[in-house]
Design an enzyme around this catalytic site. Structure first.
Site, PDB file in Angstrom:
ATOM      1  N   SER A  50     -13.067   7.064  36.039  1.00 30.12           N
ATOM      2  CA  SER A  50     -11.838   6.850  36.818  1.00 30.12           C
ATOM      3  C   SER A  50     -12.101   5.901  37.985  1.00 30.12           C
ATOM      4  O   SER A  50     -11.165   5.436  38.624  1.00 30.12           O
ATOM      5  CB  SER A  50     -11.288   8.180  37.332  1.00 30.12           C
ATOM      6  OG  SER A  50     -12.306   8.924  37.987  1.00 30.12           O
ATOM      7  N   LYS A 118     -21.507  12.641  30.815  1.00 30.46           N
ATOM      8  CA  LYS A 118     -20.313  13.127  30.104  1.00 30.46           C
ATOM      9  C   LYS A 118     -19.840  12.033  29.167  1.00 30.46           C
ATOM     10  O   LYS A 118     -19.890  10.849  29.526  1.00 30.46           O
ATOM     11  CB  LYS A 118     -19.222  13.489  31.118  1.00 30.46           C
ATOM     12  CG  LYS A 118     -17.895  13.867  30.474  1.00 30.46           C
ATOM     13  CD  LYS A 118     -16.951  14.521  31.454  1.00 30.46           C
ATOM     14  CE  LYS A 118     -16.200  13.576  32.361  1.00 30.46           C
ATOM     15  NZ  LYS A 118     -15.356  12.587  31.681  1.00 30.46           N
ATOM     16  N   GLU A 120     -16.630  11.150  26.107  1.00 29.35           N
ATOM     17  CA  GLU A 120     -15.340  11.557  25.547  1.00 29.35           C
ATOM     18  C   GLU A 120     -15.408  11.581  24.030  1.00 29.35           C
ATOM     19  O   GLU A 120     -15.979  10.674  23.420  1.00 29.35           O
ATOM     20  CB  GLU A 120     -14.247  10.566  25.978  1.00 29.35           C
ATOM     21  CG  GLU A 120     -13.958  10.610  27.457  1.00 29.35           C
ATOM     22  CD  GLU A 120     -12.826   9.671  27.867  1.00 29.35           C
ATOM     23  OE1 GLU A 120     -12.107   9.144  26.982  1.00 29.35           O
ATOM     24  OE2 GLU A 120     -12.671   9.467  29.088  1.00 29.35           O
ATOM     25  N   GLU A 187      -8.928  18.155  28.976  1.00 28.27           N
ATOM     26  CA  GLU A 187      -7.904  17.462  29.778  1.00 28.27           C
ATOM     27  C   GLU A 187      -6.515  17.566  29.145  1.00 28.27           C
ATOM     28  O   GLU A 187      -6.336  17.296  27.951  1.00 28.27           O
ATOM     29  CB  GLU A 187      -8.311  15.983  29.942  1.00 28.27           C
ATOM     30  CG  GLU A 187      -7.321  15.187  30.794  1.00 28.27           C
ATOM     31  CD  GLU A 187      -7.854  13.886  31.345  1.00 28.27           C
ATOM     32  OE1 GLU A 187      -9.058  13.601  31.190  1.00 28.27           O
ATOM     33  OE2 GLU A 187      -7.044  13.144  31.947  1.00 28.27           O
TER      34      GLU A 187
END
Ligand code: KIV
Length: 269
Positions: A50, A118, A120, A187
């Site tokens: 982000s 991390k 995704e 999420e």
């Protein structure tokens, strides 16, 4: 001399789930913010991709590069004493091959001072998670809404809205746990699916827009402090309006300078 705080590790997070103690996580991208979060007692500092939207002013997280992630991780890593520092693997740093993932995950730990990474994606990345784990790189999965895939999905709508998608998310969680992931970020899914995923695995599930029944919560710090206001998902609670505070302070400073009120005698030599 103040005592060193007890370091948060992946084992700490696992124990928290066992003890039903909720985990706190926030994002940071620089030394000053990371230090503030750590001193305030947050358990996990996530150097999220982000950074692309919040710090670089981009529309999506897709463009952020590996070198940029290493740079931001290192700024954060130098500030944090207690929290677990997790660095995001950016788009295309782990999807091409498990070797690529290993090299890039290794860079986040070795050059970026992160303690875990991390990535995704679901079951399709289980072999990658396993490969990194074998090399000593703890991996958190990230399932549900996966913002790096925005161009494939075309929107940031909530995931897990139909039976097929719900089943796939639960299967993904199980596959990632099986592959050795130490935690999962979940999420933007319905609360009941958050509950189901958290019950389906023994590793901590940290939600962002996944309701209250998961094992912990993560937010983008600039969102929850009201510093980044370009988009505001429903799951963001604004704890402060620091953007407004900063605007007020800057206007006051400009006024003082223009009126000759700053600096005063005490602020001069
Ligand atoms: O990049 C990020 O900040 C994240 C959080 C939204 C979980 O992945």
């Amino acid at each position: 001399m103040s005592a060193q705080p007890t370091k948060v590790t992946t084992a700490t997070l696992r124990a928290r789930k066992g003890a039903q103690q909720r985990i706190t996580a926030l994002t940071a991208y620089d030394f000053t913010f990371a230090g503030l979060l750590d001193e305030a007692g947050v358990d996990v500092v996530l150097v999220g991709d982000s950074v692309a939207t919040v710090m670089q002013g981009r529309d999506t997280t897709v463009p952020v590069t590996m070198d940029q992630m290493v740079y931001h991780c290192e700024l954060v890593g130098r500030a944090v004493k207690r929290a677990l520092v997790v660095g995001d693997l950016p788009f295309l740093s782990y999807q091409v091959s498990a070797e690529d993932a290993l090299r890039n995950g290794g860079r986040l730990l070795k050059e970026g001072l992160a303690e875990a990474v991390k990535l995704e994606g679901g079951a399709e990345f289980a072999p990658t998670v396993q490969r990194l784990g074998t090399a000593g790189i703890p991996v958190s999965g990230h399932i549900g809404l996966t913002p790096q895939s925005i161009h494939q999905f075309g929107s940031y709508r909530a995931r897990g809205q139909d039976a097929g998608e719900r089943a796939r998310i639960v299967d993904d969680a199980r596959a990632l746990e099986q592959a050795g992931a130490f935690a999962l970020v979940l999420e933007k899914v319905p609360s009941e699916l958050g509950r189901e995923v958290a019950a389906a695995v023994s590793i901590p599930v940290i939600g962002i827009g996944a309701g209250p029944h998961v094992d912990g919560q993560v937010l983008v710090t600039h969102d929850m402090l009201g510093l980044f206001t370009r988009f505001r998902p429903r799951f963001v609670r604004r704890y402060r309006e620091l953007g407004k505070e900063i605007g007020d302070a800057v206007r006051e400073y400009c006024r003082d300078v223009q009126q000759g009120k700053f600096p005063n005698d005490g602020e001069s030599y």
